[in-house]
Design an enzyme around this catalytic site. Sequence first.
Site, PDB file in Angstrom:
ATOM      1  N   ILE A   5      -3.795   3.927   1.850  1.00 11.13           N
ATOM      2  CA  ILE A   5      -4.163   4.128   3.249  1.00 11.13           C
ATOM      3  C   ILE A   5      -5.251   5.195   3.383  1.00 11.13           C
ATOM      4  O   ILE A   5      -6.005   5.206   4.359  1.00 11.13           O
ATOM      5  CB  ILE A   5      -2.920   4.484   4.098  1.00 11.13           C
ATOM      6  CG1 ILE A   5      -3.214   4.280   5.588  1.00 11.13           C
ATOM      7  CG2 ILE A   5      -2.424   5.886   3.788  1.00 11.13           C
ATOM      8  CD1 ILE A   5      -1.979   4.376   6.472  1.00 11.13           C
ATOM      9  N   TYR A  58       0.833  -1.205   0.000  1.00 11.53           N
ATOM     10  CA  TYR A  58       0.000   0.000   0.000  1.00 11.53           C
ATOM     11  C   TYR A  58       0.865   1.251   0.000  1.00 11.53           C
ATOM     12  O   TYR A  58       2.049   1.224   0.353  1.00 11.53           O
ATOM     13  CB  TYR A  58      -0.962   0.009   1.198  1.00 11.53           C
ATOM     14  CG  TYR A  58      -0.317   0.328   2.536  1.00 11.53           C
ATOM     15  CD1 TYR A  58      -0.272   1.635   3.028  1.00 11.53           C
ATOM     16  CD2 TYR A  58       0.240  -0.685   3.319  1.00 11.53           C
ATOM     17  CE1 TYR A  58       0.306   1.923   4.256  1.00 11.53           C
ATOM     18  CE2 TYR A  58       0.822  -0.414   4.538  1.00 11.53           C
ATOM     19  CZ  TYR A  58       0.845   0.904   5.007  1.00 11.53           C
ATOM     20  OH  TYR A  58       1.430   1.189   6.216  1.00 11.53           O
ATOM     21  N   CYS A  59       0.247   2.351  -0.424  1.00 13.30           N
ATOM     22  CA  CYS A  59       0.874   3.669  -0.359  1.00 13.30           C
ATOM     23  C   CYS A  59      -0.205   4.642   0.115  1.00 13.30           C
ATOM     24  O   CYS A  59      -1.069   4.267   0.909  1.00 13.30           O
ATOM     25  CB  CYS A  59       1.473   4.067  -1.708  1.00 13.30           C
ATOM     26  SG  CYS A  59       0.273   4.179  -3.045  1.00 13.30           S
ATOM     27  N   ALA A  60      -0.189   5.876  -0.366  1.00  9.46           N
ATOM     28  CA  ALA A  60      -1.203   6.845   0.064  1.00  9.46           C
ATOM     29  C   ALA A  60      -2.522   6.643  -0.668  1.00  9.46           C
ATOM     30  O   ALA A  60      -3.595   6.617  -0.054  1.00  9.46           O
ATOM     31  CB  ALA A  60      -0.695   8.270  -0.140  1.00  9.46           C
ATOM     32  N   GLY A  83      -2.722   4.392  -3.802  1.00  8.40           N
ATOM     33  CA  GLY A  83      -2.742   3.240  -4.699  1.00  8.40           C
ATOM     34  C   GLY A  83      -1.924   3.399  -5.956  1.00  8.40           C
ATOM     35  O   GLY A  83      -1.912   2.494  -6.800  1.00  8.40           O
TER      36      GLY A  83
END
Length: 265
Positions: free
Chosen positions: A253, A224-226, A228
Amino acid sequence: MGDNYRIFPLKESSIKLALMPLAGGVRGGGINRCIDIKVPFIMFTLPLFLVLLGISPAFADVVPKGPLVSGDIVGGFRVLNVTDGSQGVNLTVYRGDYIKFKLAEPSTETVLSIPDLSIQQRLPGNLDEAPYFKMEKSGVFPFVLGTAEGSIAVVDYRQANYQEVTSNQAAELIRNIAPLVLDVRTPGEYSRGHLKDSVLIPLQQLQARWQEIAGHKDKDLLIYCATGNRSTVAAKILIDNGFKRIFNLRQGISGWERDKGPVVQ
């Protein structure tokens, strides 16, 4: 077509598709029928042929996995080479890519224009100083770079060993199969809140550090990142290095928190 059929494994340059009755041969002759079909032809015909036989396509890996993308991933960025003055340039990148343009003449500045993406910017000759552009929207977009012209196709990333998941699906994965959870944001973002027990390897460092999680090549991995986008690039890097079971948190997230997923600091 009342007989049962077996499909032999793929072997290098050809596929043995044997129509072999399990009971021991074709009625009346005991003949085993075998067709040797070359891979370039089978890539396009085998899935349809198997459906007609009522068999689930068993050779998904033979089918092309998508368009050939342009450039190379360097430090987390997809670097594109465009020769000055070239016309009809067709580039393909993934949605979620952070792209940079490498100029043929690094001593000069060049103007990049992608009107449909509201991009109009002067690019310095030094790649390290050049800005990057986040490809968030799928589609085909005309561009002009100096005296070069062409189009950039932004496509969704698809692979047999890659799957995008919602926040609820990710929560189920964590609860039921306990995948390694990989955060590819920056240390600053991570310190402000992250998924419990997640491992931090920022996207820009992943090419140099993926060996740290090499023990999970054959295990489940949730990235995951901020939002996608960076996680999509990270998935591509890991798949290219042999990882086989990757899940990408579709909205990152941000979506996880909107859906009331737990975050720790």
